[in-house]
Design a protein around this motif. Sequence first.
Motif, PDB file in Angstrom:
ATOM      1  N   LEU A 117       0.869  -1.197   0.000  1.00 35.90           N
ATOM      2  CA  LEU A 117       0.000   0.000   0.000  1.00 35.90           C
ATOM      3  C   LEU A 117       0.899   1.238   0.000  1.00 35.90           C
ATOM      4  N   TRP A 118       0.478   2.284  -0.664  1.00 33.13           N
ATOM      5  CA  TRP A 118       1.170   3.583  -0.607  1.00 33.13           C
ATOM      6  C   TRP A 118       0.233   4.621  -0.007  1.00 33.13           C
ATOM      7  N   TYR A 119       0.799   5.507   0.824  1.00 27.87           N
ATOM      8  CA  TYR A 119       0.026   6.616   1.410  1.00 27.87           C
ATOM      9  C   TYR A 119       0.731   7.930   1.123  1.00 27.87           C
ATOM     10  N   ARG A 120      -0.057   8.955   0.818  1.00 29.12           N
ATOM     11  CA  ARG A 120       0.451  10.334   0.750  1.00 29.12           C
ATOM     12  C   ARG A 120      -0.125  11.023   1.979  1.00 29.12           C
ATOM     13  N   GLY A 121       0.730  11.315   2.968  1.00 28.92           N
ATOM     14  CA  GLY A 121       0.196  11.791   4.252  1.00 28.92           C
ATOM     15  C   GLY A 121      -0.675  10.678   4.838  1.00 28.92           C
ATOM     16  N   ASP A 122      -1.940  11.003   5.163  1.00 32.21           N
ATOM     17  CA  ASP A 122      -2.861   9.995   5.710  1.00 32.21           C
ATOM     18  C   ASP A 122      -3.726   9.345   4.636  1.00 32.21           C
ATOM     19  N   GLY A 123      -3.633   9.867   3.409  1.00 34.39           N
ATOM     20  CA  GLY A 123      -4.525   9.380   2.341  1.00 34.39           C
ATOM     21  C   GLY A 123      -3.886   8.270   1.523  1.00 34.39           C
ATOM     22  N   GLN A 124      -4.682   7.241   1.260  1.00 31.19           N
ATOM     23  CA  GLN A 124      -4.162   6.109   0.484  1.00 31.19           C
ATOM     24  C   GLN A 124      -4.078   6.479  -0.996  1.00 31.19           C
ATOM     25  N   VAL A 125      -2.989   6.050  -1.632  1.00 31.48           N
ATOM     26  CA  VAL A 125      -2.789   6.301  -3.067  1.00 31.48           C
ATOM     27  C   VAL A 125      -3.434   5.152  -3.838  1.00 31.48           C
ATOM     28  N   ASP A 126      -4.166   5.515  -4.898  1.00 31.65           N
ATOM     29  CA  ASP A 126      -4.833   4.514  -5.725  1.00 31.65           C
ATOM     30  C   ASP A 126      -3.802   3.861  -6.653  1.00 31.65           C
ATOM     31  N   LEU A 127      -3.567   2.565  -6.481  1.00 34.95           N
ATOM     32  CA  LEU A 127      -2.573   1.852  -7.299  1.00 34.95           C
ATOM     33  C   LEU A 127      -3.263   0.970  -8.338  1.00 34.95           C
ATOM     34  N   LYS A 128      -2.679   0.918  -9.531  1.00 35.42           N
ATOM     35  CA  LYS A 128      -3.234   0.053 -10.575  1.00 35.42           C
ATOM     36  C   LYS A 128      -2.854  -1.404 -10.289  1.00 35.42           C
ATOM     37  N   ASP A 129      -3.700  -2.327 -10.761  1.00 35.28           N
ATOM     38  CA  ASP A 129      -3.367  -3.756 -10.653  1.00 35.28           C
ATOM     39  C   ASP A 129      -2.041  -3.987 -11.374  1.00 35.28           C
TER      40      ASP A 129
END
Length: 227
Positions: A43-55
């Motif tokens: 998982l990737w986060y920018r600050g507290d928000g999760q980054v939407d990653l492609k399959d």
Amino acid sequence: HSPAGVELSVNNHAADFTLSTSSGTPISLSCLVQNSSKAEELLWYRGDGQVDLKDGNKVNISNICISPATETDNGVTFTCKLMRDKSIKVSVILDVQFPPNVTEEDETVKAEEDKDVTLTCNAKSNPQGQATWYKNDTILTLQQDRYQVYQTSEVFQLSITKVVKSDNGTYTCEVKSSLGTGRKNFHLIVEDKKPVFPMEAVIAAVVVVTLTVLFGIVARKDKIFKV
């Protein structure tokens, strides 16, 4: 239960780190699972928000790109976490460097004689900029009893105590860092002091006196006619 021995690295860093870059440059962050015997999702986060990653960009290795990095990314933390155990993570703090950015247009400031004036210049920069004040393109000599200078990382102010006509002129806030310079001009116009008794008050007083006199005459007339 933590997955035994599994570690993460971001751009070959196994611990949290700071990444320095200049504004306008793209940044690539690559998160890699190490010592894993099975497919691990990331998982990737920018600050507290999760980054939407492609399959296809989530298992064992995951890349994100900030293209380009801007001053709004300065100080932002990106964190890669193991989905199965979010305590296994590596963070990177972005240190995005940019020249002083003065946000406003030139300003005209009008002030009455004897009033205090404060000129405010907002200028963000990284690394931190230093301000120099000019009057009519000459460095302002800061007389202690007349001028006060105040600055934070983003705000630069010049206060002038009890302005006089000779304070008329163009004041320039010049913010300089190793990456460049930002400027803002203030056109100060010192106006005549308004009379202590404004004209309206004087007119109102005259009207009151006139009416009082008229009423006095009318009252006396009544007495005269009664006789």
